[in-house]
Design a protein around this motif. Structure first.
Motif, PDB file in Angstrom:
ATOM      1  N   GLU A 148       0.857  -1.191   0.000  1.00 56.95           N
ATOM      2  CA  GLU A 148       0.000   0.000   0.000  1.00 56.95           C
ATOM      3  C   GLU A 148       0.885   1.231   0.000  1.00 56.95           C
ATOM      4  N   ASN A 196      -1.142   5.162   6.263  1.00 55.92           N
ATOM      5  CA  ASN A 196      -2.439   5.051   6.939  1.00 55.92           C
ATOM      6  C   ASN A 196      -3.276   3.925   6.334  1.00 55.92           C
ATOM      7  N   ASP A 197      -3.279   3.850   4.987  1.00 60.25           N
ATOM      8  CA  ASP A 197      -4.017   2.782   4.314  1.00 60.25           C
ATOM      9  C   ASP A 197      -3.394   1.429   4.631  1.00 60.25           C
ATOM     10  N   ALA A 248      -4.443   0.371   8.019  1.00 58.09           N
ATOM     11  CA  ALA A 248      -5.851  -0.029   8.053  1.00 58.09           C
ATOM     12  C   ALA A 248      -6.034  -1.441   7.509  1.00 58.09           C
ATOM     13  N   LYS A 293      -4.756  -4.000   9.999  1.00 59.95           N
ATOM     14  CA  LYS A 293      -5.696  -4.244  11.100  1.00 59.95           C
ATOM     15  C   LYS A 293      -6.785  -5.231  10.683  1.00 59.95           C
ATOM     16  N   ILE A 294      -7.243  -5.111   9.440  1.00 63.39           N
ATOM     17  CA  ILE A 294      -8.263  -6.036   8.934  1.00 63.39           C
ATOM     18  C   ILE A 294      -7.709  -7.456   8.890  1.00 63.39           C
ATOM     19  N   ARG A 314     -12.710  -0.489  -3.142  1.00 63.38           N
ATOM     20  CA  ARG A 314     -12.874   0.186  -1.854  1.00 63.38           C
ATOM     21  C   ARG A 314     -14.222   0.894  -1.792  1.00 63.38           C
ATOM     22  N   SER A 330     -14.110  -3.328   4.221  1.00 64.20           N
ATOM     23  CA  SER A 330     -13.380  -4.048   5.266  1.00 64.20           C
ATOM     24  C   SER A 330     -13.884  -5.479   5.398  1.00 64.20           C
TER      25      SER A 330
END
Length: 217
Positions: free
Chosen positions: A9, A13-14, A17, A20-21, A116, A121
């Motif tokens: 990525e 920040n992306d 994220a 985390k998923i 997206r 998510s």
């Protein structure tokens, strides 16, 4: 579940994220790369060390003020598939044009494409789970223009040949003879699963019935 995943990525920040998923699926080893050159370097090293990544999740857009050899997600996917054809790939992108999305399945034999959006998510989680089970997964934001699944000419020919009694290995041979690409049995089986999924067909026989009713074969 996959044990080792690489996330490519552009923006931290992306990247965080997406990480985390993936962590919610209890993946034991997750690495990140902010640029395509970094991603391919990590992939090559993992295979060289006999500790290969099992899945690559990548965006398509990579902006940088620095010069790089590989500058886009599509280029990265092309190189990965040339060098490591068995590495599974999920594209996670804002791209929502169906012909473009279809081309990634056809040209590079990717395993999933997630556009997206509001539900992305949960859809990414579903994609990872499906790809782990060797299934193709596609999600496009239906509220966006171009978000509807479209069957390609190759899809129609695949289903037509099934309808006249050919099986996938035979169709693969015919496609190779006719220089129709992609033509591997693996791709055709995955594509057939995707066609059934988006046609709402429970079985191949059901799919043939639906396509006949829709005058597609």
């Amino acid at each position: 579940m996959f044990e080792k995943i690489l996330i490519a990525e552009n923006f931290s920040n992306d990247n965080f994220a997406v990480k985390k998923i993936v962590e919610e699926l209890n993946v034991s080893h997750i690495d990140q790369a902010n640029y395509c050159d970094d991603a391919i370097s990590k992939i090559r090293k993992s295979f060289s060390d006999n500790l290969p990544y099992e899945l690559l999740i990548t965006d398509l857009s990579f902006d940088s003020i620095q010069e790089h050899i590989i500058t886009s997600g599509e280029e990265l996917i092309k190189v990965v598939k040339e060098e490591f054809p068995d590495l599974k790939i999920i594209v996670f992108s804002i791209e929502n044009r169906q012909p473009v999305i279809n081309s990634f399945f056809e040209k590079y034999n990717i395993d999933a494409f997630i556009t997206r959006g509001a539900d992305c998510s949960q859809e990414l989680k579903k994609a990872i789970e499906n790809v782990y089970e060797n299934k193709i997964y596609l999600y496009t934001n239906k509220s966006q223009k171009g978000g509807l699944f479209e069957f390609t000419n190759n899809d129609l020919e695949l289903v037509r040949l099934l309808s006249v009694g050919m099986n996938v290995p035979e169709i693969s041979v015919k496609f190779k003879t006719d220089k129709v690409y992609p033509n591997s049995e693996s791709y055709l089986n995955k594509r057939l699963v995707s066609i059934r999924q988006h046609a709402g067909a429970a079985t191949t026989l059901h799919l043939l019935t639906l396509f006949s009713d829709w005058n597609l074969i």
